[in-house]
Design an enzyme around this catalytic site. Structure first.
Site, PDB file in Angstrom:
ATOM      1  N   SER A 146     -10.078   1.262  -5.954  1.00  0.00           N
ATOM      2  CA  SER A 146     -11.091   0.030  -6.193  1.00  0.00           C
ATOM      3  C   SER A 146     -11.721   0.545  -7.493  1.00  0.00           C
ATOM      4  CB  SER A 146     -11.805  -0.203  -5.061  1.00  0.00           C
ATOM      5  OG  SER A 146     -12.879  -1.230  -5.617  1.00  0.00           O
ATOM      6  N   TYR A 159     -17.549   1.588   2.253  1.00  0.00           N
ATOM      7  CA  TYR A 159     -16.284   1.401   1.319  1.00  0.00           C
ATOM      8  C   TYR A 159     -16.386   2.026  -0.057  1.00  0.00           C
ATOM      9  CZ  TYR A 159     -12.811  -1.498  -1.239  1.00  0.00           C
ATOM     10  OH  TYR A 159     -11.678  -1.869  -1.704  1.00  0.00           O
TER      11      TYR A 159
HETATM   12  N1  LIG Z   1      -8.957  -7.475  -2.834  1.00  0.00           N
HETATM   13  C1  LIG Z   1      -9.574  -6.906  -3.521  1.00  0.00           C
HETATM   14  O1  LIG Z   1     -10.482  -7.709  -4.468  1.00  0.00           O
HETATM   15  C2  LIG Z   1      -9.449  -5.422  -3.726  1.00  0.00           C
HETATM   16  C3  LIG Z   1     -10.275  -4.738  -4.823  1.00  0.00           C
HETATM   17  C4  LIG Z   1     -10.312  -3.246  -4.731  1.00  0.00           C
HETATM   18  C5  LIG Z   1      -9.320  -2.726  -4.114  1.00  0.00           C
HETATM   19  N2  LIG Z   1      -8.773  -3.425  -2.740  1.00  0.00           N
HETATM   20  C6  LIG Z   1      -8.077  -2.426  -2.235  1.00  0.00           C
HETATM   21  O2  LIG Z   1      -6.692  -2.864  -2.141  1.00  0.00           O
HETATM   22  C7  LIG Z   1      -5.718  -2.607  -0.874  1.00  0.00           C
HETATM   23  C8  LIG Z   1      -5.240  -3.684  -0.029  1.00  0.00           C
HETATM   24  O3  LIG Z   1      -6.445  -4.760   0.169  1.00  0.00           O
HETATM   25  P1  LIG Z   1      -6.248  -6.260   0.193  1.00  0.00           P
HETATM   26  O4  LIG Z   1      -7.181  -6.869  -0.584  1.00  0.00           O
HETATM   27  O5  LIG Z   1      -4.783  -6.492  -0.016  1.00  0.00           O
HETATM   28  O6  LIG Z   1      -6.744  -6.701   1.573  1.00  0.00           O
HETATM   29  P2  LIG Z   1      -6.006  -7.354   2.947  1.00  0.00           P
HETATM   30  O7  LIG Z   1      -7.218  -7.386   4.082  1.00  0.00           O
HETATM   31  O8  LIG Z   1      -5.535  -8.692   2.585  1.00  0.00           O
HETATM   32  O9  LIG Z   1      -5.011  -6.538   3.288  1.00  0.00           O
HETATM   33  C9  LIG Z   1      -5.096  -4.979   3.906  1.00  0.00           C
HETATM   34  C10 LIG Z   1      -4.321  -4.897   4.938  1.00  0.00           C
HETATM   35  O10 LIG Z   1      -4.392  -3.480   5.623  1.00  0.00           O
HETATM   36  C11 LIG Z   1      -4.178  -3.569   6.850  1.00  0.00           C
HETATM   37  N3  LIG Z   1      -4.895  -2.622   7.576  1.00  0.00           N
HETATM   38  C12 LIG Z   1      -6.154  -2.424   7.748  1.00  0.00           C
HETATM   39  N4  LIG Z   1      -6.748  -1.762   8.687  1.00  0.00           N
HETATM   40  C13 LIG Z   1      -5.384  -1.008   9.054  1.00  0.00           C
HETATM   41  C14 LIG Z   1      -5.162   0.098  10.049  1.00  0.00           C
HETATM   42  N5  LIG Z   1      -5.879   0.576  10.693  1.00  0.00           N
HETATM   43  N6  LIG Z   1      -3.823   0.499  10.047  1.00  0.00           N
HETATM   44  C15 LIG Z   1      -2.960  -0.191   9.362  1.00  0.00           C
HETATM   45  N7  LIG Z   1      -3.041  -1.117   8.684  1.00  0.00           N
HETATM   46  C16 LIG Z   1      -4.267  -1.433   8.336  1.00  0.00           C
HETATM   47  C17 LIG Z   1      -4.569  -4.919   7.037  1.00  0.00           C
HETATM   48  O11 LIG Z   1      -3.990  -5.288   8.531  1.00  0.00           O
HETATM   49  C18 LIG Z   1      -3.933  -5.684   6.127  1.00  0.00           C
HETATM   50  O12 LIG Z   1      -2.819  -6.470   6.236  1.00  0.00           O
HETATM   51  C19 LIG Z   1      -7.218  -2.130   0.047  1.00  0.00           C
HETATM   52  O13 LIG Z   1      -6.850  -0.656   0.029  1.00  0.00           O
HETATM   53  C20 LIG Z   1      -8.279  -2.448  -0.731  1.00  0.00           C
HETATM   54  O14 LIG Z   1      -9.568  -1.693  -0.463  1.00  0.00           O
HETATM   55  C21 LIG Z   1      -8.580  -4.776  -2.582  1.00  0.00           C
END
Ligand SMILES: NC(=O)c1ccc[n+]([C@@H]2O[C@H](COP(=O)([O-])OP(=O)(O)OC[C@H]3O[C@@H](n4cnc5c(N)ncnc54)[C@H](O)[C@@H]3O)[C@@H](O)[C@H]2O)c1
Length: 280
Positions: A146, A159
């Site tokens: 991130s 986080y």
């Molecule tokens: N959305 C944003 O703005 C953003 C920004 C920077 C980084 N990210 C990173 O991108 C990645 C994806 O995030 P996203 O935004 O798609 O989020 P999201 O919440 O839509 O998806 C995350 C997925 O991870 C799964 N997950 C969570 N805990 C878990 C566990 N214990 N075991 C197995 N699966 C698990 C969830 O069920 C979900 O399907 C993450 O690492 C997040 O930190 C997201």
């Protein structure tokens, strides 16, 4: 585009039920890879992601696993290899977040975030990388971090710390795995339209409106807009990229102060583009 093709490769994507994970899985399938998709047991959407992949003519194996159960991960990785064959690409995408003031973060909350965002990345990568080496593959490991790995954001102490730790883990593993032809990089998104913050105790729409003003490109990313960076890191074109990161943040980190609103008015014919990503 053949240079970015992934035909004959198999990719494991964690957190594939929705959000960025689904976008990463479908982009890898479009590039020709077969997929192993994992998410929490019972996660809604995992089957739908698998159907999207199969609709693109690629194989999709679904394997549910709570990644926070880190002691199970070596066996989990072994079973995946038995069922799917050698894994060429690992995308450590699953992640979780909570919005809490620093003094209100309980040990349970702290360790929940750390186990998913950091510990699981390490222990899954540890075994999958061993397999990649044993199989003699030019492996590709991509850790989704991130912009919060690089600059802080209030309310996200656990986080932010977890993502920064994964960045240094990325560098360390890149050095250790380089002699084996396995690359390790991180992909650092900015703000992306996904449900990751849907349970945050805040006014989501008001926050997004305020945040948009801080983003030089003026909007959150769609998940699909992060997939180009992944395809570069996952394929042959990324062979000489290791131990580094690609930031996909619409320019947020480039801007120390959102001054554009305080600039003198336009006097020439220069006009800004609409902030919805369309062309004027
Ligand atoms: N959305 C944003 O703005 C953003 C920004 C920077 C980084 N990210 C990173 O991108 C990645 C994806 O995030 P996203 O935004 O798609 O989020 P999201 O919440 O839509 O998806 C995350 C997925 O991870 C799964 N997950 C969570 N805990 C878990 C566990 N214990 N075991 C197995 N699966 C698990 C969830 O069920 C979900 O399907 C993450 O690492 C997040 O930190 C997201």
């Amino acid at each position: 585009m053949n240079r970015f093709g992934l035909t004959g490769r198999t990719a494991l994507v964690t957190g594939a039920a929705r959000g960025l994970g689904r976008a990463f899985a479908t982009a890898l399938a479009e590039a020709g890879a077969d997929l192993v998709l994992t998410d929490l047991p019972g996660a809604e959407g995992l089957t739908e992601t698998a159907e999207l992949v199969r609709g693109l003519g690629r194989r999709a194996l679904v394997a549910e696993q709570d990644l926070s159960r880190t002691r199970e991960l070596p066996d989990f990785a072994d079973r995946l290899r038995e069922r799917a064959g050698p894994l060429h690409i690992l995308v450590n995408n699953a992640g979780t977040a909570a919005l809490e003031r620093f003094n209100e973060i309980t040990p349970d909350s702290w360790y929940r975030v750390m186990r998913v965002n950091l510990d699981a990345v390490f222990f899954l990568t540890q075994r999958v990388a061993e397999h990649m080496i044993a199989d003699g593959l030019p492996g590709r490991i991509v850790n989704v971090t991130s912009k919060n790995a690089l600059v802080a954001e209030a309310g996200l102490a656990h986080y932010n710390a977890s993502k920064a730790a994964v960045d240094l883990l990325t560098q360390t593993l890149a050095v250790e795995l380089a002699p084996h032809g396995v690359t390790v990089n991180s992909l650092a998104p900015g703000m992306v339209e996904t449900p990751i913050d849907s349970e945050f105790p805040f006014d989501r729409d008001a926050f997004e409106a305020a945040y948009r003003d801080r983003i030089p490109l003026g909007r959150y990313a769609r998940p699909e807009e992060c997939t180009g960076a992944l395809l570069l890191l996952a394929g042959d074109e990324g062979a000489y990229l290791t131990g580094t990161r690609i930031v996909v943040d619409g320019g947020v980190l480039a801007d120390q102060m959102p001054r554009t609103a305080f600039m003198p008015p336009y006097v020439s014919s220069l006009r800004p583009r609409p902030k919805d990503g369309t062309t004027p």
